[in-house]
Design a protein around this motif. Structure first.
Motif, PDB file in Angstrom:
ATOM      1  N   ASP A   1       0.804  -1.215   0.000  1.00  0.00           N
ATOM      2  CA  ASP A   1       0.000   0.000   0.000  1.00  0.00           C
ATOM      3  C   ASP A   1       0.839   1.268   0.000  1.00  0.00           C
ATOM      4  OD1 ASP A   1      -2.260  -1.532  -0.005  1.00  0.00           O
ATOM      5  OD2 ASP A   1      -2.568  -1.447   2.168  1.00  0.00           O
ATOM      6  N   ASP A   2       2.005   1.204   0.648  1.00  0.00           N
ATOM      7  CA  ASP A   2       2.822   2.416   0.751  1.00  0.00           C
ATOM      8  C   ASP A   2       3.899   2.484  -0.328  1.00  0.00           C
ATOM      9  OD1 ASP A   2       5.295   1.496   3.296  1.00  0.00           O
ATOM     10  OD2 ASP A   2       4.443   0.372   1.605  1.00  0.00           O
ATOM     11  N   ALA A   3       3.736   1.698  -1.407  1.00  0.00           N
ATOM     12  CA  ALA A   3       4.770   1.662  -2.445  1.00  0.00           C
ATOM     13  C   ALA A   3       4.984   3.034  -3.060  1.00  0.00           C
ATOM     14  CB  ALA A   3       4.392   0.655  -3.533  1.00  0.00           C
ATOM     15  N   ALA A   4       3.893   3.721  -3.337  1.00  0.00           N
ATOM     16  CA  ALA A   4       4.036   5.038  -3.963  1.00  0.00           C
ATOM     17  C   ALA A   4       4.813   5.991  -3.059  1.00  0.00           C
ATOM     18  CB  ALA A   4       2.658   5.615  -4.284  1.00  0.00           C
ATOM     19  N   GLY A   5       4.512   5.947  -1.759  1.00  0.00           N
ATOM     20  CA  GLY A   5       5.234   6.804  -0.821  1.00  0.00           C
ATOM     21  C   GLY A   5       6.694   6.436  -0.716  1.00  0.00           C
ATOM     22  N   HIS A   6       6.985   5.122  -0.741  1.00  0.00           N
ATOM     23  CA  HIS A   6       8.376   4.663  -0.664  1.00  0.00           C
ATOM     24  C   HIS A   6       9.157   5.128  -1.889  1.00  0.00           C
ATOM     25  CE1 HIS A   6      11.838   2.133  -0.002  1.00  0.00           C
ATOM     26  NE2 HIS A   6      11.618   1.482  -1.138  1.00  0.00           N
ATOM     27  N   ARG A   7       8.560   5.000  -3.041  1.00  0.00           N
ATOM     28  CA  ARG A   7       9.239   5.423  -4.268  1.00  0.00           C
ATOM     29  C   ARG A   7       9.430   6.940  -4.295  1.00  0.00           C
ATOM     30  NH1 ARG A   7       6.151   1.352  -8.558  1.00  0.00           N
ATOM     31  NH2 ARG A   7       7.026  -0.559  -7.662  1.00  0.00           N
ATOM     32  N   GLU A   8       8.459   7.645  -3.746  1.00  0.00           N
ATOM     33  CA  GLU A   8       8.587   9.101  -3.665  1.00  0.00           C
ATOM     34  C   GLU A   8       9.758   9.479  -2.768  1.00  0.00           C
ATOM     35  OE1 GLU A   8       7.937  13.027  -4.383  1.00  0.00           O
ATOM     36  OE2 GLU A   8       6.899  11.341  -5.338  1.00  0.00           O
ATOM     37  N   ARG A   9       9.921   8.746  -1.672  1.00  0.00           N
ATOM     38  CA  ARG A   9      11.047   9.026  -0.768  1.00  0.00           C
ATOM     39  C   ARG A   9      12.382   8.708  -1.437  1.00  0.00           C
ATOM     40  NH1 ARG A   9       7.174   6.977   2.822  1.00  0.00           N
ATOM     41  NH2 ARG A   9       7.994   4.848   2.671  1.00  0.00           N
ATOM     42  N   LEU A  10      12.431   7.603  -2.163  1.00  0.00           N
ATOM     43  CA  LEU A  10      13.652   7.273  -2.905  1.00  0.00           C
ATOM     44  C   LEU A  10      13.986   8.370  -3.911  1.00  0.00           C
ATOM     45  CD1 LEU A  10      13.409   3.445  -3.751  1.00  0.00           C
ATOM     46  CD2 LEU A  10      14.847   4.545  -2.042  1.00  0.00           C
ATOM     47  N   ARG A  11      12.963   8.801  -4.637  1.00  0.00           N
ATOM     48  CA  ARG A  11      13.172   9.846  -5.633  1.00  0.00           C
ATOM     49  C   ARG A  11      13.657  11.140  -4.985  1.00  0.00           C
ATOM     50  NH1 ARG A  11       8.925   9.121  -8.283  1.00  0.00           N
ATOM     51  NH2 ARG A  11       7.508  10.538  -7.208  1.00  0.00           N
ATOM     52  N   GLY A  12      13.066  11.482  -3.849  1.00  0.00           N
ATOM     53  CA  GLY A  12      13.480  12.691  -3.158  1.00  0.00           C
ATOM     54  C   GLY A  12      14.926  12.619  -2.698  1.00  0.00           C
ATOM     55  N   ARG A  13      15.324  11.475  -2.159  1.00  0.00           N
ATOM     56  CA  ARG A  13      16.724  11.307  -1.718  1.00  0.00           C
ATOM     57  C   ARG A  13      17.681  11.367  -2.898  1.00  0.00           C
ATOM     58  NH1 ARG A  13      16.256   5.801   1.131  1.00  0.00           N
ATOM     59  NH2 ARG A  13      18.529   5.898   0.985  1.00  0.00           N
ATOM     60  N   LEU A  14      17.278  10.754  -4.002  1.00  0.00           N
ATOM     61  CA  LEU A  14      18.130  10.743  -5.190  1.00  0.00           C
ATOM     62  C   LEU A  14      18.319  12.157  -5.737  1.00  0.00           C
ATOM     63  CD1 LEU A  14      19.607   9.141  -7.424  1.00  0.00           C
ATOM     64  CD2 LEU A  14      17.414   8.964  -8.607  1.00  0.00           C
ATOM     65  N   LEU A  15      17.233  12.899  -5.853  1.00  0.00           N
ATOM     66  CA  LEU A  15      17.318  14.245  -6.414  1.00  0.00           C
ATOM     67  C   LEU A  15      18.055  15.201  -5.486  1.00  0.00           C
ATOM     68  CD1 LEU A  15      13.739  14.595  -7.961  1.00  0.00           C
ATOM     69  CD2 LEU A  15      15.884  14.064  -9.134  1.00  0.00           C
ATOM     70  N   ALA A  16      17.911  14.994  -4.185  1.00  0.00           N
ATOM     71  CA  ALA A  16      18.548  15.896  -3.224  1.00  0.00           C
ATOM     72  C   ALA A  16      20.021  15.574  -3.014  1.00  0.00           C
ATOM     73  CB  ALA A  16      17.802  15.834  -1.884  1.00  0.00           C
ATOM     74  N   GLY A  17      20.350  14.288  -2.990  1.00  0.00           N
ATOM     75  CA  GLY A  17      21.713  13.906  -2.633  1.00  0.00           C
ATOM     76  C   GLY A  17      22.485  13.154  -3.700  1.00  0.00           C
ATOM     77  N   GLY A  18      21.877  12.922  -4.864  1.00  0.00           N
ATOM     78  CA  GLY A  18      22.560  12.182  -5.917  1.00  0.00           C
ATOM     79  C   GLY A  18      22.605  10.696  -5.620  1.00  0.00           C
ATOM     80  N   GLY A  19      23.360   9.973  -6.439  1.00  0.00           N
ATOM     81  CA  GLY A  19      23.431   8.525  -6.304  1.00  0.00           C
ATOM     82  C   GLY A  19      23.979   8.061  -4.969  1.00  0.00           C
ATOM     83  N   ASP A  20      24.851   8.852  -4.349  1.00  0.00           N
ATOM     84  CA  ASP A  20      25.435   8.455  -3.069  1.00  0.00           C
ATOM     85  C   ASP A  20      24.400   8.397  -1.948  1.00  0.00           C
ATOM     86  OD1 ASP A  20      27.913   8.206  -4.193  1.00  0.00           O
ATOM     87  OD2 ASP A  20      28.628  10.187  -3.565  1.00  0.00           O
ATOM     88  N   ALA A  21      23.246   9.006  -2.164  1.00  0.00           N
ATOM     89  CA  ALA A  21      22.211   9.010  -1.134  1.00  0.00           C
ATOM     90  C   ALA A  21      21.446   7.693  -1.078  1.00  0.00           C
ATOM     91  CB  ALA A  21      21.234  10.162  -1.380  1.00  0.00           C
ATOM     92  N   LEU A  22      21.647   6.831  -2.073  1.00  0.00           N
ATOM     93  CA  LEU A  22      20.944   5.556  -2.116  1.00  0.00           C
ATOM     94  C   LEU A  22      21.921   4.404  -2.004  1.00  0.00           C
ATOM     95  CD1 LEU A  22      18.348   6.128  -5.005  1.00  0.00           C
ATOM     96  CD2 LEU A  22      18.095   6.596  -2.572  1.00  0.00           C
ATOM     97  N   LEU A  23      21.479   3.331  -1.358  1.00  0.00           N
ATOM     98  CA  LEU A  23      22.258   2.097  -1.297  1.00  0.00           C
ATOM     99  C   LEU A  23      22.217   1.419  -2.663  1.00  0.00           C
ATOM    100  CD1 LEU A  23      20.931   0.746   2.122  1.00  0.00           C
ATOM    101  CD2 LEU A  23      23.087   1.966   1.707  1.00  0.00           C
ATOM    102  N   ASP A  24      23.099   0.443  -2.853  1.00  0.00           N
ATOM    103  CA  ASP A  24      23.156  -0.235  -4.154  1.00  0.00           C
ATOM    104  C   ASP A  24      21.800  -0.807  -4.551  1.00  0.00           C
ATOM    105  OD1 ASP A  24      25.815   0.398  -4.185  1.00  0.00           O
ATOM    106  OD2 ASP A  24      26.565  -1.667  -4.083  1.00  0.00           O
ATOM    107  N   HIS A  25      21.168  -1.517  -3.610  1.00  0.00           N
ATOM    108  CA  HIS A  25      19.895  -2.149  -3.980  1.00  0.00           C
ATOM    109  C   HIS A  25      18.814  -1.101  -4.229  1.00  0.00           C
ATOM    110  CE1 HIS A  25      18.804  -1.664   0.334  1.00  0.00           C
ATOM    111  NE2 HIS A  25      17.572  -1.663  -0.124  1.00  0.00           N
ATOM    112  N   GLU A  26      18.928   0.069  -3.606  1.00  0.00           N
ATOM    113  CA  GLU A  26      17.938   1.116  -3.827  1.00  0.00           C
ATOM    114  C   GLU A  26      18.083   1.740  -5.214  1.00  0.00           C
ATOM    115  OE1 GLU A  26      17.057   2.737   0.683  1.00  0.00           O
ATOM    116  OE2 GLU A  26      18.867   3.445  -0.355  1.00  0.00           O
ATOM    117  N   LEU A  27      19.326   1.865  -5.684  1.00  0.00           N
ATOM    118  CA  LEU A  27      19.535   2.364  -7.038  1.00  0.00           C
ATOM    119  C   LEU A  27      18.869   1.444  -8.065  1.00  0.00           C
ATOM    120  CD1 LEU A  27      23.311   3.370  -6.855  1.00  0.00           C
ATOM    121  CD2 LEU A  27      21.382   4.937  -7.069  1.00  0.00           C
TER     122      LEU A  27
END
Length: 241
Positions: free
Chosen positions: A20-46
């Motif tokens: 149910d919270d998939a959209a919110g999770h993806r939004e958070r991933l996108r926000g971290r990526l845009l704010a901090g670049g690739g280093d903000a995400l773990l390998d599996h998150e990329l």
């Protein structure tokens, strides 16, 4: 009011519903990526976020983790062939293509950096390019980098692909191709699928044979680089040519 019917699945998309919270999770991933670049995400998150672009209706985190386990990390995953990728549960042709395009973009960017300056003055860029393109391949590949009189890259060619532990190298073909291209110098490169880049006796022997044949035609062999997951070896630096 009647509920809207679900959107139809794409032809090769697994019929799995995300949490149910998939959209919110993806939004958070996108926000971290845009704010901090690739280093903000773990390998599996990329990889997870990349897969959401082709598998929008399912939870891609387990698939991303499975891919990294199967191929030993991002390097092995990006260099895996499409057929191997699609053998992993949940990976469609569309998803395999997304992974391969990510790899192709990376390689093209690194190659452009090599081509911008004389290769011998841009050695680390060359090693970065070769590592990304060759270190994780499961099949041995032999390639030749052709340079002009200013040591600028004029052609990068794969000459042969071998079995899991050897590639057929024909000295005459290497030298003939260098003559055809007007190469002033060449750099030999191949990978060791075992991961250990230590040169074998055969590696040393073929390098010296090509170097001798090249010298007779006025073509310099600058180096022979062996790439592996565990690093690289320069035969020139080892004093072997």
């Amino acid at each position: 009011m009647a509920a809207m019917p679900p959107l139809p699945l794409l032809p090769d998309e697994p019929a799995v519903t995300p949490p149910d919270d998939a959209a919110g999770h993806r939004e958070r991933l996108r926000g971290r990526l845009l704010a901090g670049g690739g280093d903000a995400l773990l390998d599996h998150e990329l990889i997870e976020y990349l897969l959401t672009l082709t598998l929008p209706r399912i939870d891609t985190k387990p698939i991303a983790k499975a891919l990294l386990r199967e191929f030993g990390g991002i390097g092995g995953l990006l260099t895996a062939d499409a057929a191997a990728l699609t053998r992993v549960k949940g990976i469609s042709d569309r998803s395999a293509a997304a992974i391969k395009i990510a790899h192709a973009i990376t390689i093209r960017m690194l190659k452009a950096e090599v081509a911008e300056r004389p290769v011998l003055a841009n050695w680390q860029a060359l090693l970065d390019y070769l590592r990304a393109d060759m270190a994780h391949h499961a099949i041995e590949r032999f390639r030749v980098l052709h340079l002009n009189t200013r040591n600028m890259l004029i052609r990068d060619e794969v000459m042969s692909e071998g079995s899991i532990d050897q590639a057929a190298v024909h000295v005459r073909e290497v030298i003939r191709r260098a003559i055809d291209l007007g190469s002033a110098a060449i750099i030999l490169v191949h990978n060791h699928p075992s991961g250990d880049p230590s040169p074998s006796r055969a590696d040393i022997a073929i390098t010296r044979t090509i170097a001798d044949a090249g010298a007779a035609m006025g073509i310099v062999v600058h180096d022979h680089i062996i790439m592996g997951i565990n690093g690289h070896v320069s035969l020139k630096a080892q004093g072997l040519i």
